[in-house]
Design a protein around this motif. Structure first.
Motif, PDB file in Angstrom:
ATOM      1  N   SER A 455       0.851  -1.191   0.000  1.00  0.00           N
ATOM      2  CA  SER A 455       0.000   0.000   0.000  1.00  0.00           C
ATOM      3  C   SER A 455       0.880   1.232   0.000  1.00  0.00           C
ATOM      4  CB  SER A 455      -0.907   0.009   1.241  1.00  0.00           C
ATOM      5  OG  SER A 455      -0.217   0.492   2.383  1.00  0.00           O
ATOM      6  N   PRO A 456       0.284   2.407  -0.262  1.00  0.00           N
ATOM      7  CA  PRO A 456       1.043   3.629  -0.026  1.00  0.00           C
ATOM      8  C   PRO A 456       1.364   3.762   1.468  1.00  0.00           C
ATOM      9  CG  PRO A 456      -0.981   4.068  -1.271  1.00  0.00           C
ATOM     10  CD  PRO A 456      -1.071   2.670  -0.747  1.00  0.00           C
ATOM     11  N   THR A 457       2.385   4.523   1.790  1.00  0.00           N
ATOM     12  CA  THR A 457       2.699   4.777   3.202  1.00  0.00           C
ATOM     13  C   THR A 457       1.767   5.873   3.698  1.00  0.00           C
ATOM     14  OG1 THR A 457       4.991   4.163   2.750  1.00  0.00           O
ATOM     15  CG2 THR A 457       4.570   5.252   4.832  1.00  0.00           C
ATOM     16  N   ARG A 458       0.511   5.490   3.854  1.00  0.00           N
ATOM     17  CA  ARG A 458      -0.515   6.408   4.339  1.00  0.00           C
ATOM     18  C   ARG A 458      -1.311   5.737   5.441  1.00  0.00           C
ATOM     19  NH1 ARG A 458      -1.510   8.074  -1.463  1.00  0.00           N
ATOM     20  NH2 ARG A 458      -3.131   6.468  -1.503  1.00  0.00           N
ATOM     21  N   GLY A 459      -1.615   6.511   6.479  1.00  0.00           N
ATOM     22  CA  GLY A 459      -2.291   5.970   7.648  1.00  0.00           C
ATOM     23  C   GLY A 459      -3.593   5.259   7.368  1.00  0.00           C
ATOM     24  N   PRO A 460      -4.529   5.858   6.623  1.00  0.00           N
ATOM     25  CA  PRO A 460      -5.799   5.166   6.366  1.00  0.00           C
ATOM     26  C   PRO A 460      -5.621   3.840   5.640  1.00  0.00           C
ATOM     27  CG  PRO A 460      -6.000   7.510   5.893  1.00  0.00           C
ATOM     28  CD  PRO A 460      -4.543   7.248   6.140  1.00  0.00           C
ATOM     29  N   ASP A 461      -4.655   3.771   4.723  1.00  0.00           N
ATOM     30  CA  ASP A 461      -4.407   2.514   4.001  1.00  0.00           C
ATOM     31  C   ASP A 461      -3.860   1.439   4.935  1.00  0.00           C
ATOM     32  OD1 ASP A 461      -4.888   3.184   1.050  1.00  0.00           O
ATOM     33  OD2 ASP A 461      -3.573   4.805   1.682  1.00  0.00           O
ATOM     34  N   ALA A 462      -2.897   1.819   5.776  1.00  0.00           N
ATOM     35  CA  ALA A 462      -2.324   0.848   6.713  1.00  0.00           C
ATOM     36  C   ALA A 462      -3.388   0.317   7.658  1.00  0.00           C
ATOM     37  CB  ALA A 462      -1.189   1.502   7.496  1.00  0.00           C
ATOM     38  N   LEU A 463      -4.242   1.207   8.152  1.00  0.00           N
ATOM     39  CA  LEU A 463      -5.284   0.783   9.087  1.00  0.00           C
ATOM     40  C   LEU A 463      -6.294  -0.128   8.400  1.00  0.00           C
ATOM     41  CD1 LEU A 463      -5.892   1.281  12.077  1.00  0.00           C
ATOM     42  CD2 LEU A 463      -7.482   3.081  11.385  1.00  0.00           C
ATOM     43  N   LYS A 464      -6.609   0.168   7.164  1.00  0.00           N
ATOM     44  CA  LYS A 464      -7.558  -0.668   6.428  1.00  0.00           C
ATOM     45  C   LYS A 464      -6.966  -2.070   6.201  1.00  0.00           C
ATOM     46  CE  LYS A 464      -9.931   1.254   3.129  1.00  0.00           C
ATOM     47  NZ  LYS A 464     -10.315   1.845   1.816  1.00  0.00           N
ATOM     48  N   LEU A 465      -5.697  -2.129   5.798  1.00  0.00           N
ATOM     49  CA  LEU A 465      -5.049  -3.427   5.605  1.00  0.00           C
ATOM     50  C   LEU A 465      -5.035  -4.230   6.901  1.00  0.00           C
ATOM     51  CD1 LEU A 465      -1.950  -2.723   3.328  1.00  0.00           C
ATOM     52  CD2 LEU A 465      -3.870  -4.227   2.818  1.00  0.00           C
ATOM     53  N   TRP A 466      -4.656  -3.555   7.980  1.00  0.00           N
ATOM     54  CA  TRP A 466      -4.595  -4.209   9.287  1.00  0.00           C
ATOM     55  C   TRP A 466      -5.946  -4.819   9.647  1.00  0.00           C
ATOM     56  CZ3 TRP A 466      -3.029  -6.434  13.512  1.00  0.00           C
ATOM     57  CH2 TRP A 466      -3.681  -6.266  14.713  1.00  0.00           C
ATOM     58  N   LYS A 467      -7.026  -4.071   9.413  1.00  0.00           N
ATOM     59  CA  LYS A 467      -8.336  -4.556   9.819  1.00  0.00           C
ATOM     60  C   LYS A 467      -8.826  -5.669   8.907  1.00  0.00           C
ATOM     61  CE  LYS A 467      -9.606  -0.598  12.589  1.00  0.00           C
ATOM     62  NZ  LYS A 467     -10.527   0.541  12.858  1.00  0.00           N
ATOM     63  N   ILE A 468      -8.467  -5.630   7.629  1.00  0.00           N
ATOM     64  CA  ILE A 468      -8.788  -6.748   6.734  1.00  0.00           C
ATOM     65  C   ILE A 468      -8.137  -8.030   7.244  1.00  0.00           C
ATOM     66  CG2 ILE A 468      -8.294  -7.743   4.451  1.00  0.00           C
ATOM     67  CD1 ILE A 468      -8.705  -4.939   3.271  1.00  0.00           C
ATOM     68  N   ALA A 469      -6.846  -7.952   7.525  1.00  0.00           N
ATOM     69  CA  ALA A 469      -6.120  -9.139   7.990  1.00  0.00           C
ATOM     70  C   ALA A 469      -6.629  -9.605   9.351  1.00  0.00           C
ATOM     71  CB  ALA A 469      -4.629  -8.832   8.061  1.00  0.00           C
ATOM     72  N   LYS A 470      -6.865  -8.663  10.241  1.00  0.00           N
ATOM     73  CA  LYS A 470      -7.333  -9.033  11.585  1.00  0.00           C
ATOM     74  C   LYS A 470      -8.689  -9.722  11.524  1.00  0.00           C
ATOM     75  CE  LYS A 470      -8.450  -7.134  16.137  1.00  0.00           C
ATOM     76  NZ  LYS A 470      -8.563  -5.904  16.963  1.00  0.00           N
ATOM     77  N   ASP A 471      -9.627  -9.164  10.754  1.00  0.00           N
ATOM     78  CA  ASP A 471     -10.963  -9.766  10.668  1.00  0.00           C
ATOM     79  C   ASP A 471     -10.899 -11.182  10.127  1.00  0.00           C
ATOM     80  OD1 ASP A 471     -12.028  -7.426  11.632  1.00  0.00           O
ATOM     81  OD2 ASP A 471     -12.774  -6.700   9.688  1.00  0.00           O
ATOM     82  N   ARG A 472     -10.110 -11.405   9.089  1.00  0.00           N
ATOM     83  CA  ARG A 472     -10.030 -12.749   8.512  1.00  0.00           C
ATOM     84  C   ARG A 472      -9.310 -13.724   9.448  1.00  0.00           C
ATOM     85  NH1 ARG A 472     -14.101 -13.375   5.037  1.00  0.00           N
ATOM     86  NH2 ARG A 472     -13.979 -11.947   3.253  1.00  0.00           N
ATOM     87  N   HIS A 473      -8.273 -13.258  10.131  1.00  0.00           N
ATOM     88  CA  HIS A 473      -7.593 -14.126  11.095  1.00  0.00           C
ATOM     89  C   HIS A 473      -8.543 -14.529  12.231  1.00  0.00           C
ATOM     90  CE1 HIS A 473      -3.811 -13.287   9.096  1.00  0.00           C
ATOM     91  NE2 HIS A 473      -3.157 -14.035   9.972  1.00  0.00           N
ATOM     92  N   HIS A 474      -9.272 -13.569  12.757  1.00  0.00           N
ATOM     93  CA  HIS A 474     -10.199 -13.879  13.847  1.00  0.00           C
ATOM     94  C   HIS A 474     -11.323 -14.785  13.370  1.00  0.00           C
ATOM     95  CE1 HIS A 474      -9.114 -10.626  17.026  1.00  0.00           C
ATOM     96  NE2 HIS A 474      -8.048 -11.104  16.427  1.00  0.00           N
ATOM     97  N   GLN A 475     -11.790 -14.570  12.140  1.00  0.00           N
ATOM     98  CA  GLN A 475     -12.837 -15.417  11.586  1.00  0.00           C
ATOM     99  C   GLN A 475     -12.410 -16.881  11.559  1.00  0.00           C
ATOM    100  OE1 GLN A 475     -14.067 -14.221   7.660  1.00  0.00           O
ATOM    101  NE2 GLN A 475     -15.022 -16.188   7.212  1.00  0.00           N
ATOM    102  N   HIS A 476     -11.130 -17.116  11.287  1.00  0.00           N
ATOM    103  CA  HIS A 476     -10.637 -18.492  11.161  1.00  0.00           C
ATOM    104  C   HIS A 476      -9.843 -18.946  12.388  1.00  0.00           C
ATOM    105  CE1 HIS A 476     -12.021 -18.887   7.043  1.00  0.00           C
ATOM    106  NE2 HIS A 476     -11.531 -17.680   6.786  1.00  0.00           N
ATOM    107  N   GLY A 477      -9.865 -18.153  13.460  1.00  0.00           N
ATOM    108  CA  GLY A 477      -9.222 -18.575  14.701  1.00  0.00           C
ATOM    109  C   GLY A 477      -7.713 -18.678  14.618  1.00  0.00           C
ATOM    110  N   ILE A 478      -7.082 -17.719  13.913  1.00  0.00           N
ATOM    111  CA  ILE A 478      -5.634 -17.751  13.709  1.00  0.00           C
ATOM    112  C   ILE A 478      -5.012 -16.530  14.379  1.00  0.00           C
ATOM    113  CG2 ILE A 478      -3.778 -17.757  11.995  1.00  0.00           C
ATOM    114  CD1 ILE A 478      -5.871 -18.840   9.970  1.00  0.00           C
ATOM    115  N   ASP A 479      -3.988 -16.738  15.185  1.00  0.00           N
ATOM    116  CA  ASP A 479      -3.243 -15.619  15.750  1.00  0.00           C
ATOM    117  C   ASP A 479      -2.456 -14.931  14.641  1.00  0.00           C
ATOM    118  OD1 ASP A 479      -4.048 -16.105  18.432  1.00  0.00           O
ATOM    119  OD2 ASP A 479      -2.581 -17.728  18.551  1.00  0.00           O
ATOM    120  N   MET A 480      -2.399 -13.601  14.688  1.00  0.00           N
ATOM    121  CA  MET A 480      -1.794 -12.856  13.592  1.00  0.00           C
ATOM    122  C   MET A 480      -0.435 -12.288  13.977  1.00  0.00           C
ATOM    123  SD  MET A 480      -3.396  -9.996  11.072  1.00  0.00           S
ATOM    124  CE  MET A 480      -3.785  -8.803  12.337  1.00  0.00           C
ATOM    125  N   PHE A 481       0.584 -12.686  13.231  1.00  0.00           N
ATOM    126  CA  PHE A 481       1.942 -12.167  13.381  1.00  0.00           C
ATOM    127  C   PHE A 481       2.192 -11.218  12.211  1.00  0.00           C
ATOM    128  CE2 PHE A 481       1.779 -15.921  15.865  1.00  0.00           C
ATOM    129  CZ  PHE A 481       2.650 -15.713  16.924  1.00  0.00           C
TER     130      PHE A 481
END
Length: 608
Positions: A455-481
């Motif tokens: 992504s670009p080095t922009r705050g909203p993009d980083a936060l959006k990526l983080w939340k995409i990964a977090k939601d999918r990890h939690h959905q499948h019961g996976i700890d996120m590194f």
């Protein structure tokens, strides 16, 4: 259960007696990790074969073995090995070149039929011409240690792995005046570092988190390190390539006979072709030139913590102008604080035994007992040069970082010498280390896979990526590194998906999580910059602007350069004509097999 084959080998390979070995200075760390992995392993290290030798589709069994006998006669029997034994998973220092040790499908899906070990460019040409003659797919590797993305496993089952590293592992040149080097595929980051230190040269290498991989292989896959020279592809200069039809050529200034600037000027004259051999299946790279970093004399690493998940947005927006202006000098990292808990090599069950991803309140409670205390994000950085220059920049960084409420600078003097901070310090000053493997002890039979959108080095993009990964990890019961790696103007989100490779349910969960994250990110304009071999078709399909014009272009190049389709078919989603339309591609829905429905009959194939 018979656990007789679980223990890892007593000894570890050591460089320089073993080209792929660990330097003597790191042996104790390697033994520690080997023993941890062994104690945390319930899966046997070997898997019995159920399907026999994997004969590639389009070739009969008799044809294949006759062809192998012919190749043995050309290269010598010692340099051609049939893959007919139980599959040995090994570990990082003794990795397989037969299959993917971290496979999420059945272990015999992306498995090779044989391995070949050429010892020269001429022998690479011999192998390529042999493959064209018999229409047998080959899969070149440098060292095969890119374990998070498939290791040495071929995308097409039954391919012959061409292992370049075992016999082509020479450091051909180190020039301390120009700060350059020229290496073969089997030269690891460990090996180059040790040789520079042995010669007493005042130059640094740039290395990734673990130093056992091939410099050439990592660079072609556009891997990153953590000094100011962290963009490895960006600091390469000059390739030697064997094309899929057997011709050999050199890029850039290397095309000029008697040139003396091959490693100092990457462009040469005319079209620049180097990029065709990065993340592609258009040729076998046998030499690569790299820039080295002049020793700055001094460096200083630093670390800050930030409290809340949403602090990420402000932090990234602070980092961007500092990084572009080179106030933040190196390819630094923002890591999630779960890493502070896991990097010590402990098991997840020591911290949490419940279902699903570890809750944040549980994580924060354990962080209280660490030197960092409660936090969500940890920034690791390094600045270089004389103290007065470092201090000028560090004062600016401190003032800016402290704009984030609750930000805290961690005093390095308060950290024990075995704290992970000091491993980051070594890596950021060009010294390969061996700490990163500790994560695999988080679960039994630990395996990992990289998820790596840009992504670009922009705050909203980083936060959006983080939340995409977090939601999918939690959905499948996976700890996120997770870590955000700051390039210059771009941001890599690197997620290490870690799972128990002996648990079929966990393997399926990882497969679904990965495919959903790829799709989610693409819909939001974020593409992966590299991926595991089983996801390459899906990722390639997301780069589909103008009705897939890029892939159409790649296919034209593939068919022109590799008319018989023998060179790593399917790598990075690029399939030769013989395989197209036969169901080899694996889309976002996934499936249980890696294979398609045969190959098209040869039509006017080129015999070499």
């Amino acid at each position: 259960m018979d656990t007789s084959n679980i223990s890892l080998s007593k000894d570890v390979p050591v460089y320089p007696s073993d080209y792929a070995g660990i330097p003597e200075r790191l042996v104790n760390k390697v033994v520690r990790e080997r023993d941890r992995l062994s104690k945390n392993q319930t899966k046997g290290r070997t898997s019995e074969r159920k399907r026999g030798v994997a004969i590639p589709q389009g070739v009969s069994k008799d044809q294949f073995f006759k062809a192998i006998d012919e190749l043995s006669g050309l290269l010598g029997e010692a340099h051609v090995k049939i893959n007919d034994q139980p599959l040995e998973d090994g570990w990082y220092m003794e990795h397989p070149n037969t299959h993917d040790a971290f496979m999420i499908l059945d272990g015999e899906e992306t498995v090779s039929s044989a391995a070949v070990y050429p010892g020269s460019v001429e022998e690479v040409q011999t192998v390529v011409k042999w493959a064209n003659k018999h229409l047998i797919p080959i899969y070149p590797i440098s060292m095969g240690r890119n374990l998070g993305y498939g290791g040495a496993a071929p995308r097409v089952r039954g391919s012959v792995v061409v292992d370049l590293g075992r016999r082509m592992n020479k450091i051909l040149d180190i020039n301390p005046d120009d700060c350059t080097c020229l290496v073969e595929p089997g030269v690891s980051f460990y090996a180059l570092y040790e040789e520079i230190r042995k010669r007493g040269y005042k130059v640094w290498i740039d290395c990734p988190d673990l130093g056992g991989g091939s410099i050439l292989g990592n660079t072609l896959d556009r891997g990153v390190g953590y000094t100011p020279y962290g963009d490895h592809w960006g600091v390469h200069s000059g390739l030697e390539v064997v094309l899929p039809t057997g011709e050999v050529f050199r890029t850039g200034m290397g095309a000029l006979p008697g040139n003396n600037t091959w490693q100092t000027f990457p462009y040469g004259f005319g079209p620049m072709s180097d990029g065709l051999f990065s993340q592609s299946n258009f040729g076998v790279v046998t030499k690569i030139g790299m820039a080295l970093m002049p020793d700055p004399g001094e460096h200083e690493s630093f670390m800050y913590t930030f409290q809340e998940e949403d602090d990420l947005q402000l932090l990234i927006d602070i980092i961007r102008p500092l990084r572009i202006a080179n106030i933040l000098e190196n390819v630094a990292q923002i890591r999630h604080s779960i890493i502070e808990v896991a990097v010590g090599g402990g098991s997840r069950k020591e911290f949490y035994e419940g279902e699903g991803a570890i809750p944040d309140d549980v994580l924060q409670k354990h962080l209280e007992s660490t030197p960092l205390g409660r936090c969500t994000w940890i920034y690791y950085g390094t600045n270089y040069g004389p103290k007065q220059i470092r201090q000028y920049k560090l004062d600016i960084i401190h003032k800016e970082f402290m704009k984030v409420p609750g930000a805290c600078r961690i005093d390095p003097n308060s950290l024990s010498k075995d704290h992970y901070f000091w491993s980051r310090d070594r890596i950021s000053s060009g010294e390969p280390d061996f700490e990163e493997l500790s994560y695999l002890n988080w679960v039994p039979n630990g395996a990992h896979m990289g998820f790596s959108p840009i992504s670009p080095t922009r705050g909203p993009d980083a936060l959006k990526l983080w939340k995409i990964a977090k939601d999918r990890h939690h959905q499948h019961g996976i700890d996120m590194f997770l870590a955000f790696v700051v390039g210059l103007r771009e941001l890599h989100m690197i997620v290490l998906v870690i799972w128990d490779r002996d648990d079929p349910e966990r393997r399926k969960a990882v497969d679904m999580c990965m495919r959903e994250m790829i799709d989610d990110c693409a819909k939001n304009g974020y593409g992966e910059y590299r991926t595991h071999i089983l996801f390459q078709d899906q990722v390639a399909a997301t780069y589909n602007w103008n009705d897939g014009a890029l892939m159409k272009f790649n296919e034209k190049l593939k068919d022109a350069l590799d008319p018989n389709g023998i060179m790593a078919p399917g790598r990075c989603g690029i399939w030769p004509a013989r395989y197209r339309g036969r169901g080899w591609e694996i889309g976002k829905e996934g499936r249980d097999t890696s294979e398609g429905d045969g190959v098209h009959p040869p039509t006017g194939s080129i015999k070499l």
